[in-house]
Write a protein that holds these residues in place. Structure first.
Motif, PDB file in Angstrom:
ATOM      1  N   UNK A  77     -27.075  -4.447  -5.347  1.00  0.00           N
ATOM      2  CA  UNK A  77     -27.538  -5.731  -4.831  1.00  0.00           C
ATOM      3  C   UNK A  77     -29.053  -5.696  -4.620  1.00  0.00           C
ATOM      4  N   UNK A  78     -29.539  -4.618  -3.991  1.00  0.00           N
ATOM      5  CA  UNK A  78     -30.974  -4.480  -3.756  1.00  0.00           C
ATOM      6  C   UNK A  78     -31.745  -4.477  -5.067  1.00  0.00           C
ATOM      7  N   UNK A  79     -31.226  -3.751  -6.050  1.00  0.00           N
ATOM      8  CA  UNK A  79     -31.914  -3.641  -7.336  1.00  0.00           C
ATOM      9  C   UNK A  79     -32.026  -4.987  -8.036  1.00  0.00           C
ATOM     10  N   UNK A  80     -31.095  -5.878  -7.749  1.00  0.00           N
ATOM     11  CA  UNK A  80     -31.127  -7.203  -8.377  1.00  0.00           C
ATOM     12  C   UNK A  80     -32.122  -8.135  -7.698  1.00  0.00           C
ATOM     13  N   UNK A  81     -32.611  -7.768  -6.516  1.00  0.00           N
ATOM     14  CA  UNK A  81     -33.506  -8.626  -5.753  1.00  0.00           C
ATOM     15  C   UNK A  81     -34.948  -8.144  -5.776  1.00  0.00           C
ATOM     16  N   UNK A  82     -35.147  -6.821  -5.733  1.00  0.00           N
ATOM     17  CA  UNK A  82     -36.510  -6.307  -5.643  1.00  0.00           C
ATOM     18  C   UNK A  82     -36.567  -4.845  -6.061  1.00  0.00           C
ATOM     19  N   UNK A  83     -37.793  -4.374  -6.263  1.00  0.00           N
ATOM     20  CA  UNK A  83     -38.045  -2.948  -6.441  1.00  0.00           C
ATOM     21  C   UNK A  83     -39.221  -2.554  -5.556  1.00  0.00           C
ATOM     22  N   UNK A  84     -39.216  -1.312  -5.106  1.00  0.00           N
ATOM     23  CA  UNK A  84     -40.315  -0.743  -4.333  1.00  0.00           C
ATOM     24  C   UNK A  84     -40.883   0.438  -5.107  1.00  0.00           C
ATOM     25  N   UNK A  85     -42.202   0.495  -5.203  1.00  0.00           N
ATOM     26  CA  UNK A  85     -42.837   1.603  -5.904  1.00  0.00           C
ATOM     27  C   UNK A  85     -44.123   1.983  -5.187  1.00  0.00           C
ATOM     28  N   UNK A  86     -44.600   3.165  -5.451  1.00  0.00           N
ATOM     29  CA  UNK A  86     -45.822   3.637  -4.813  1.00  0.00           C
ATOM     30  C   UNK A  86     -47.023   2.851  -5.332  1.00  0.00           C
ATOM     31  N   UNK A  87     -47.968   2.583  -4.424  1.00  0.00           N
ATOM     32  CA  UNK A  87     -49.234   1.957  -4.782  1.00  0.00           C
ATOM     33  C   UNK A  87     -50.350   2.802  -4.183  1.00  0.00           C
TER      34      UNK A  87
END
Length: 244
Positions: free
Chosen positions: A41-51
């Motif tokens: 479910x989370x993957x279908x809404x957003x992604x988090x990555x390092x910046x």
């Protein structure tokens, strides 16, 4: 801080099944399966990555400011906030201060402050202070409808999304992360799209990088206990939240 109340399942006590009544066995869904479904479910809404810090500084520099601070559209009468709704003054009874009121004690204290406007979506912004708690309100300038966010939200460049960070990590029971809301019909409808509530990092500041990307300045939770006093710039990390 940031603890969730456990779900309590009521069980009947003192009851036994009759021999003639068949007992249906239901196979419980495994914890692993539930967690995998949550991840999907989370993957279908957003992604988090390092910046990196450079990403954050660039977003901060280029970020359009949708919020307008002003002092001409509110009043307080007997501790009750009034706002101009449809160009007429309206008392909002739910925004009533009890700060220093004789009948209030510490845990009942509340105070409401007018901040300004999000003009692109036709909203007033009001903040509420409570005993060890804080939240923000968006009041529609036409209907008076109130939407609640964790803190004062920021509007995406295309005015279709709102982002609201949590308070800094520390108070037990409060959320820790970021909320994202969808804005429809020019602000007539605001609905929570998702929220990230976790205990790995504490958000400090964020800026929209694009219409669907935010750079968040964070402090890892494991660093909080190690820092003596105000964090230094090198203590912070950065995340990019991509919204789908």
């Amino acid at each position: 801080m940031r603890t969730l109340l456990p779900l309590l399942i009521a069980l009947s006590f003192g009851c036994t099944s009759k021999a003639s009544e068949p007992v249906m066995e239901v196979e419980a869904e495994s914890t692993e399966t539930i967690e995998e479904e949550k991840k999907d479910v989370k993957a279908s809404l957003y992604t988090l990555e390092a910046a990196i810090r450079l990403d954050f500084e660039k977003a901060k520099k280029n970020n359009p400011e949708a919020f307008t601070a002003d002092t001409s559209n509110y009043r307080k009468e007997n501790g009750i906030l009034s706002l101009k709704i449809k160009d007429e003054w309206k008392l909002l009874a739910s925004f009533r201060d009890t700060l220093n009121a004789p009948e209030s004690d510490d845990t009942e204290i509340r105070e409401y402050k007018y901040l300004g406007q999000l003009k692109p979506i036709n909203k007033y912004v009001v903040e509420g202070y409570f005993w060890e708690f804080y939240e923000c309100y968006l009041v529609d300038k036409v209907t008076g409808k109130v939407d609640t966010t964790w803190t004062s939200p920021s509007l995406s460049p295309d005015s279709k999304l709102l982002a609201s960070l949590s308070l800094p990590y520390g108070l037990e029971g409060l959320p820790n992360g970021i909320q994202i809301f969808k804005v429809e019909n020019g602000g007539e409808q605001i609905a929570k799209y998702f929220e990230i509530n976790q205990d790995e990092w504490s958000p400090y500041e964020s800026y929209w990088e694009s219409v669907d990307s935010i750079i968040i300045k964070i402090l890892p939770i494991n660093r909080i206990s190690e820092i003596n006093g105000i964090p230094k710039e090198e203590d912070f990390s950065y995340l990019r939240l991509r919204i789908k």
